[in-house]
Design a protein around this motif. Structure first.
Motif, PDB file in Angstrom:
ATOM      1  N   GLU A 165      -5.208  -2.293  -6.469  1.00 32.66           N
ATOM      2  CA  GLU A 165      -5.409  -2.135  -5.015  1.00 32.66           C
ATOM      3  C   GLU A 165      -4.968  -3.427  -4.327  1.00 32.66           C
ATOM      4  OE1 GLU A 165      -9.337  -1.908  -3.380  1.00 32.66           O
ATOM      5  OE2 GLU A 165     -10.152  -3.374  -4.775  1.00 32.66           O
TER       6      GLU A 165
ATOM      7  N   SER B   4      -5.165  -5.798  -0.682  1.00 36.50           N
ATOM      8  CA  SER B   4      -5.994  -5.983   0.507  1.00 36.50           C
ATOM      9  C   SER B   4      -5.785  -7.379   1.087  1.00 36.50           C
ATOM     10  CB  SER B   4      -7.467  -5.803   0.115  1.00 36.50           C
ATOM     11  OG  SER B   4      -8.280  -6.045   1.234  1.00 36.50           O
TER      12      SER B   4
ATOM     13  N   LYS C 299       0.835  -1.214   0.000  1.00 39.80           N
ATOM     14  CA  LYS C 299       0.000   0.000   0.000  1.00 39.80           C
ATOM     15  C   LYS C 299       0.866   1.258   0.000  1.00 39.80           C
ATOM     16  CE  LYS C 299      -4.427  -1.527   1.793  1.00 39.80           C
ATOM     17  NZ  LYS C 299      -5.237  -1.804   2.976  1.00 39.80           N
TER      18      LYS C 299
END
Ligand SMILES: NC(=O)c1ccc[n+]([C@@H]2O[C@H](COP(=O)([O-])OP(=O)(O)OC[C@H]3O[C@@H](n4cnc5c(N)ncnc54)[C@H](O)[C@@H]3O)[C@@H](O)[C@H]2O)c1
Length: 404
Positions: free
Chosen positions: A63, A65, A40
Motif C-alpha cells: 500500500e 500513502s 495507487k
C-alpha cells in the motif's frame, strides 16, 4: 515481516516492490502526493526495467500513502530519502525530518538507513529517535535496479541488532557482511569513490590513446579488465560519470575527509577531471569542425545512462548546454525521455539523425548500437560513448581511438 519504506524514489520504490513481491506486507510512504497517486493507480512514476511488473505482481501486498501513521505496525522501516549536498557537504535534512516522523508512530521498529550517509549518521539518527538504527547501504544501479536488488553482489548491514534485516535479505543468497554502522556507511562511499576513480582513470587512458596511432581504449580496457585484480566493470571510456550518486557522493566524501584532516587527493583528482570532461570534449569537436556555430547537431541519449529516464547530473544535458553556447543548433532523441521544454526532442531516431549534419552519442542505449548504420553516411559522427564499431562507421572523433 511487516515492512515500511519511506521515500519512494529509485531506491525506495524498487526496495518496496521487490520485498512485497517476495510476500512481505509493505507500506510505502512519501511526502510527494502526486507520486503516491500515480502509485495507487499501479504505475511507477519513472522508467525502470521490470519495476512495473513487480509492482503489479505485489499489488495485494503493498500500500502507498503520504501518511506516516500507516507505518505504525511495521517491524522494519527502510529510509530511502534523498541525501543531496549543500555547499559541497552532505545535507541530512530529509533524513532527519523523516526519522523524526517515523519515531512518532513506530518507535519500536528497526530503522534501516538505505540512503547514502556519511559515517556517524546512524549514530546521530539513533540519538534523535532512540530507535535501533541499522545501516544497509544501497548499491543498485539505475537501469538494472530490480535485478541488482534481487541478486546483489553483496549486502552490507551495519549495527548492533541486525537480525531482522539480515532475514529480509536472505532470499537473495548473496554474501552478507555484518559490521558496525560506521563501516557500513564508509563502505558505500569508498565503493562509489573507487568506481568514480576507475572511470576518470580510463578516460585519461583514452586521452592517451588518442595521441598514439593504432590504439583503442576499448581494447586496452578489455586487456586490463580480464585481470581479476582489476575487473572489467567501469572501465568504459566516455563522457565521464553523472547521475544522482557519483558526483554528489565523491564531493561529500572528499569534504568529509578534509574535515578529518585526511588526504583524499586521488578522489579530488577524479572529480576535477570529470568536471572538465564535457568542456574538453566539446573543444575537441570544435577543433575537428573548425566551428560549431550554426551546425545542426543530433544528440543521441539524454539520461545520465542507458535504461533509465533519470536526468540528474546527465552528461548529455551538459554537453547540449555547452554545444548551444558554442552556437550549435541541437536536436535530440532518447528512447524513453520525453518532453524537455528546452530541447528540440524527436520521437524517431532516424528522423533526428537525418535532420542533422553531426551525430553525437551521449548515452549507451542498445537502440543506438543496433541502428542501421547506413543512416550515418555523410554525417560527422562523434562517438563519445563508443557505441559504434569503428570498422563499420566512419568516426570523426571516437573517445580513445588513436588516429592513424
Ligand atoms: N538512485 C540510485 O541509483 C541510488 C543508488 C544507491 C543509493 N542511492 C541513495 O539513496 C537515496 C535515495 O536516492 P533516490 O535516487 O532513490 O532518490 P529519489 O529522489 O529518487 O527519491 C527520494 C524520494 O524521497 C521522498 N522524500 C523526500 N523527503 C521525504 C520525507 N521526509 N518523507 C518521505 N519521503 C520523502 C521524495 O519525494 C522522493 O520520492 C540517496 O541517499 C541516494 O544517494 C541512490
Amino acid at each position: 515481516m511487516r515492512i515500511g519504506v519511506v521515500g519512494l524514489g529509485y531506491v525506495g520504490l524498487v526496495t518496496a516492490a521487490v520485498l512485497a513481491s517476495r510476500g512481505n506486507p509493505v507500506t510505502g510512504v512519501d511526502v510527494d502526493v502526486s507520486r503516491i497517486q500515480t502509485l495507487k493507480r499501479g504505475k511507477s512514476p519513472f522508467f525502470e526495467p521490470q519495476l512495473d511488473e513487480r509492482i503489479r505482481n505485489a499489488r495485494s501486498n503493498i500500500e502507498f500513502s503520504e501518511d506516516y501513521s500507516k507505518l505504525s505496525n511495521c517491524e522494519v522501516i527502510f529510509l530511502c530519502v534523498p541525501t543531496p549536498n549543500t555547499d559541497n557537504r552532505i545535507d541530512l535534512r530529509y533524513v532527519m525530518a523523516a526519522s523524526d516522523e517515523i519515531k512518532k508512530y513506530s518507535a519500536s521498529a528497526d530503522l534501516v538507513i538505505k540512503s547514502t550517509v556519511l559515517p556517524g549518521t546512524a549514530r546521530k539518527v539513533s540519538e534523535l529517535t532512540g530507535m535501533n538504527v541499522v545501516s544497509n547501504p544501497e548499491f543498485t544501479r539505475e537501469g538494472s535496479a530490480v535485478h541488482d536488488t534481487e541478486k546483489p553482489d553483496r549486502i552490507v548491514i551495519g549495527g548492533k541488532y541486525v537480525e531482522r534485516v539480515r532475514k529480509i535479505w536472505e532470499f537473495t543468497g548473496s554474501p552478507i557482511i555484518v559490521t558496525t554502522n560506521e563501516n557500513a556507511e564508509l563502505i558505500k562511499y569508498a565503493s562509489n569513490a573507487f568506481l568514480a576513480v576507475k572511470i576518470s582513470f580510463i578516460n585519461q587512458i583514452a586521452d592517451l590513446c588518442e595521441r598514439i596511432p593504432e590504439t583503442d581504449v576499448n581494447v586496452v580496457a578489455e586487456g586490463m579488465g580480464l585481470d581479476r585484480r582489476i575487473g572489467r566493470e567501469f572501465l568504459k571510456a566516455g563522457l565521464g560519470y553523472g547521475g544522482s550518486c557519483f558526483p554528489k557522493d565523491t564531493v561529500a566524501v572528499s569534504s568529509f575527509a578534509k574535515q578529518m584532516g585526511v588526504d583524499l587527493s586521488i578522489v579530488d583528482s577524479a572529480i576535477q577531471y570529470n568536471d572538465n570532461r564535457v568542456p574538453f570534449l566539446v573543444e575537441r569537436m570544435e577543433e575537428n569542425l573548425g566551428t560549431l556555430n550554426g551546425k545542426r547537431v543530433c544528440v543521441l541519449g539524454l539520461s545520465f545512462k542507458d535504461n533509465t529516464d533519470d536526468l540528474r547530473e546527465s552528461r548529455s544535458l551538459m554537453i547540449i548546454e555547452n554545444l548551444k553556447r558554442h552556437g550549435a543548433i541541437v536536436k535530440a532523441y532518447d528512447p524513453v525521455v520525453r518532453n524537455i521544454d528546452t530541447i528540440d526532442l524527436y520521437d524517431d531516431l532516424s528522423k533526428c539523425v537525418s535532420a542533422s549534419e553531426i551525430v553525437i552519442t551521449a548515452t549507451e542505449w542498445k537502440d543506438f548500437s543496433d541502428i542501421d548504420t547506413s543512416i550515418l553516411k555523410g554525417k560527422k559522427v562523434f562517438d563519445l560513448r563508443r557505441v559504434f564499431d569503428p570498422k563499420k562507421v566512419e568516426i570523426a572523433l571516437g573517445v580513445g581511438i588513436g588516429k592513424n
